[in-house]
Structures are given as structure tokens and as C-alpha cells.
Design a protein around this motif. Structure first.
Motif, short mmCIF file in Angstrom:
data_model
loop_
_atom_site.label_atom_id
_atom_site.label_comp_id
_atom_site.label_asym_id
_atom_site.label_seq_id
_atom_site.Cartn_x
_atom_site.Cartn_y
_atom_site.Cartn_z
N SER A 102 40.49 43.00 30.79
CA SER A 102 41.13 43.83 30.79
C SER A 102 40.57 45.22 30.33
N SER A 103 41.36 46.33 30.73
CA SER A 103 40.67 47.49 30.38
C SER A 103 40.75 48.12 28.96
N ASN A 104 39.87 48.99 28.59
CA ASN A 104 39.62 49.16 27.11
C ASN A 104 38.86 50.68 27.21
N GLY A 105 39.80 51.64 27.78
CA GLY A 105 39.00 52.96 27.98
C GLY A 105 38.48 52.89 29.30
N HIS A 106 37.16 53.59 29.18
CA HIS A 106 36.21 53.48 30.05
C HIS A 106 35.43 52.24 30.19
N MET A 107 35.60 51.38 29.31
CA MET A 107 34.97 50.13 29.43
C MET A 107 36.09 49.14 29.45
N VAL A 108 35.51 47.79 29.59
CA VAL A 108 36.64 46.56 29.57
C VAL A 108 36.49 45.54 28.69
N GLU A 109 37.15 44.74 28.41
CA GLU A 109 37.15 43.54 27.61
C GLU A 109 37.06 42.33 28.17
N LEU A 128 28.94 39.33 36.11
CA LEU A 128 29.62 38.56 36.11
C LEU A 128 31.00 38.74 36.83
N THR A 129 31.45 37.66 37.41
CA THR A 129 32.87 37.77 38.07
C THR A 129 33.91 37.45 36.96
N ALA A 130 35.00 38.38 36.91
CA ALA A 130 36.06 38.30 36.20
C ALA A 130 37.42 38.46 36.83
N TRP A 131 38.45 38.17 36.46
CA TRP A 131 39.88 38.26 36.88
C TRP A 131 40.66 39.37 36.06
N ASP A 132 41.16 40.39 36.81
CA ASP A 132 42.01 41.22 36.02
C ASP A 132 43.52 40.74 36.27
N ALA A 133 44.56 41.38 35.44
CA ALA A 133 45.69 41.09 35.25
C ALA A 133 46.69 41.02 36.83
N GLY A 135 45.11 39.67 39.39
CA GLY A 135 44.65 38.64 40.10
C GLY A 135 43.46 39.12 40.86
N GLN A 136 42.76 40.05 40.76
CA GLN A 136 41.81 40.67 41.75
C GLN A 136 40.43 40.35 40.80
N GLN A 137 39.48 40.02 41.75
CA GLN A 137 38.13 39.78 40.92
C GLN A 137 37.27 40.90 40.73
N GLN A 138 36.87 41.03 39.63
CA GLN A 138 36.09 42.29 39.25
C GLN A 138 34.56 41.96 38.53
N LEU A 139 33.75 42.50 39.11
CA LEU A 139 32.33 42.42 38.66
C LEU A 139 32.27 43.28 37.48
N ALA A 178 32.79 47.73 34.01
CA ALA A 178 33.23 47.38 35.31
C ALA A 178 32.36 48.02 36.26
N ILE A 179 31.59 47.20 37.18
CA ILE A 179 30.75 47.68 38.39
C ILE A 179 31.68 47.55 39.59
N GLY A 180 31.70 48.79 40.21
CA GLY A 180 32.33 48.80 41.49
C GLY A 180 34.10 48.75 41.41
N SER A 181 34.81 48.49 42.32
CA SER A 181 36.14 48.19 42.40
C SER A 181 36.49 46.95 42.58
N PRO A 182 37.78 46.38 42.21
CA PRO A 182 38.27 44.91 42.29
C PRO A 182 37.88 44.61 43.70
N GLY A 183 37.33 43.64 44.04
CA GLY A 183 37.19 42.73 45.14
C GLY A 183 35.80 43.18 45.82
N ASP A 184 35.14 44.13 45.31
CA ASP A 184 33.84 44.80 45.98
C ASP A 184 32.81 43.74 45.84
N TYR A 185 32.57 42.77 45.02
CA TYR A 185 31.80 41.68 45.21
C TYR A 185 31.63 40.98 46.16
#
Length: 332
Positions: A102-109, A128-133, A135-139, A178-185
């Protein structure tokens, strides 16, 4: 000192993750983790370095490949790794162990459980791969020495590849970037290019196992052993040719989707590895399994590392790709 000479000076005997972590940190400090990027014009040199580490020790290779893969991904997606850091690349996604972001400013939680986290207890960072709200994969890049990150002792009861300590890690409000955009991996060209790198790791260990048979046959003429050596040589040559071609193709077409290329390379090298394990065992008997510690470690670790392939599922995916090609797909 280059990587080959560095490894030659170290005994290939790493009893646990701590020993692997110590060696990986030493490689980083020596600058021996700075491999050419896939598609940079020097992809074969990258594959050669991965194969060298694979022939030295597959536990170390697992951590080294993950670290160098993470560095390549971060650079490809516009990030900057912390100098001197050691990285895991954790992308396994079993349904019972998914991390939410989940987003937390310029960082994520980060919250949740991540499985198959090789080297978790001895690395400084992980990608690592994680999933946002949505349903997209985010590095996500995360420092592991922070509150909210718990390295468990769960999920790993291995004999082969035991030293990698590929345990489960819990995230509870941990901070990451977050590294890149959702789905970039998965969408970037480097995903399948990296898949060829895994095959190079398998090849390096396979070649080293075969070396025991080559040395045996150089010392005595045994017709059956020589026949096994001939079979081993033809299989290794085919695998090496496929890896060399793959490297040249990636460099010539760095932005292309390399899925077909990678699936073919992985299938050929996996089949070669399984054949070499069989041929060498039949030729040499129990001796090296019981009296050669390096051989015994490789022969125990390689079948486990090979299961990073999904066997018939991967072959079916390859077949599906080939079924959609023209008859020219097999032309010389």
C-alpha cells in the motif's frame, strides 16, 4: 582478481547460509558481482560468470544469481541499489503466501508472508513481488534489517540446497520502495533474458559433474565409461551451443520478447543436466558420491535447483508457443 581465480582460491564447502552470505559479501566487496547487463552486448560473459559460480557451489550460485538479477532489474527500471548491499530476488507467488503493498507517500508499506526467500537471514536487502489494491503486481525494494521484517525458520526442510536457507519471511508494516510501475517485472524484456541466466547456473554445475567423468577417462581406458563420456559430451555441447546462441540473440535483439528463446534454452539444459547425472553415476558408481565432497554436494543440490523448472508444465508452454509458429521455426 577475476571471478574464476577468486573462486579457485575458496574451498567449495559452505555448510550454512551464514557461510554463503559471508562469501557473497566478499564477492560484492571485490566488485565481482558487477556483471554485464542482459542485452548489453556482453550477455555471454554474464552467462559464463553465472556458470562458473554454479560449478563452484550451487548454494552460492543461488544467492549470487538472485543478487545479480536484482541489481540488473533495479538498473533496468531506473532504481539505484545501496552501495555494498546484498540482494535477494524473491518472486515466488504461492497462493498462501502473498505480500500486499500500500502507498505511504513516496514509499510503500508491506504486509504479508513471502515464501521461498533464499538467503533471507544473511542478505541486507530484497527485491520482491507484492500486490497492490488493484490486484497488480509491484516490485518493491526493502531493507531487511528493519522493524516489521521477521525472518522465520519455516518452510525449508531441504537436504539439497539446504544451505540457502530459503525460508518464509513475514512483513508487518515494513517500509519499502516501489521499483518501476505495476506489471513491469513480467513485462520487461529482461524477465525472460534472466530465465536464460538460470539455465547457465544449471549448466555450470552440470559441466562440473561431468568433469569427474572426463578426468576418470583420461586416467584409464574403460569402454563403458568412454561411451558414457561420449554421451555426456554430445549433450553438454548441445546445451553450450544453445546458451551461446541465446546470448548472441539477446544482444542482437535486446528489446524483443525472449520467452521462446528462454524456454528452449531451459528445456535443453535441464534435459542435459538430467542425462549427465545419469550417465556419470552409471559410469563412476558410488565412489564420487561418497568420497568426493564437492561432487556429492553438486549432485545433491542440482536436482533441487532444477526444480525451478516446472517440468511438463514448462514443456507444454513451449509446445504451445511452437504450435503457433510456421514450419520455418525448425529450419537450419
Amino acid at each position: 582478481m577475476d571471478l574464476v581465480h577468486y573462486l579457485a582460491r575458496r574451498p567449495p564447502d559452505y555448510p550454512d547460509a551464514a557461510a554463503l552470505g559471508h562469501c557473497l559479501r566478499a564477492l560484492v566487496e571485490a566488485g565481482l558481482d558487477r556483471l554485464p547487463l542482459p542485452g548489453s552486448g556482453l550477455t555471454l560473459a554474464r552467462l559464463q560468470r553465472l556458470a562458473e559460480v554454479g560449478g563452484h557451489d550451487l548454494g552460492l550460485c543461488k544467492l549470487y544469481e538472485g543478487h545479480t538479477d536484482a541489481l540488473a532489474i533495479i538498473e533496468q527500471l531506473g532504481g539505484t541499489p545501496t552501495p555494498g548491499s546484498t540482494w535477494g530476488m524473491w518472486a515466488a507467488e504461492p497462493p498462501q503466501a502473498r505480500v500486499k503493498v500500500s502507498s505511504n507517500g513516496h514509499m510503500v508499506e508491506l504486509n504479508g508472508r513471502k515464501a521461498w526467500c533464499s538467503g533471507a537471514a544473511v542478505l541486507s536487502h530484497a527485491l520482491l513481488t507484492a500486490w497492490d489494491a488493484d490486484g497488480q503486481q509491484q516490485l518493491v525494494a526493502v531493507a531487511l534489517d528493519q522493524p516489521g521484517v521477521t525472518v522465520t525458520e519455516q518452510g525449508w526442510a531441504a537436504v539439497g540446497m539446504a544451505a540457502t536457507g530459503s525460508v518464509e519471511v513475514l512483513f508487518d508494516g515494513a517500509e519499502g520502495q516501489a521499483i518501476g510501475s505495476p506489471g513491469d517485472y513480467l513485462q520487461r524484456p529482461g524477465f525472460w533474458q534472466g530465465g536464460v541466466g538460470i539455465a547457465a547456473c544449471w549448466y555450470g554445475a552440470t559441466r562440473q559433474i561431468a568433469e569427474s567423468l572426463r578426468q576418470h577417462c583420461a586416467q584409464r581406458e574403460e569402454p563403458h565409461a568412454l561411451a558414457h563420456l561420449g554421451a555426456v559430451d554430445s549433450a553438454l555441447q548441445a546445451a553450450a551451443d544453445v546458451l551461446r546462441f541465446s546470448a548472441l540473440h539477446i544482444d542482437a535483439h535486446p528489446e524483443d520478447n525472449a520467452q521462446l528463446l528462454a524456454r528452449r534454452a531451459r528445456a535443453v539444459v535441464e534435459q542435459t543436466a538430467e542425462q549427465v547425472i545419469r550417465e556419470v553415476g552409471r559410469a563412476l558408481g558410488a565412489g564420487p558420491y561418497c568420497k568426493d565432497r564437492h561432487f556429492a554436494r553438486l549432485i545433491a543440490d542440482l536436482p533441487v535447483f532444477l526444480r525451478q523448472s516446472h517440468a511438463e508444465r514448462d514443456l507444454a508452454a513451449l509446445g504451445s508457443l511452437i504450435a503457433g509458429q510456421s514450419s520455418e521455426v525448425w529450419s537450419l
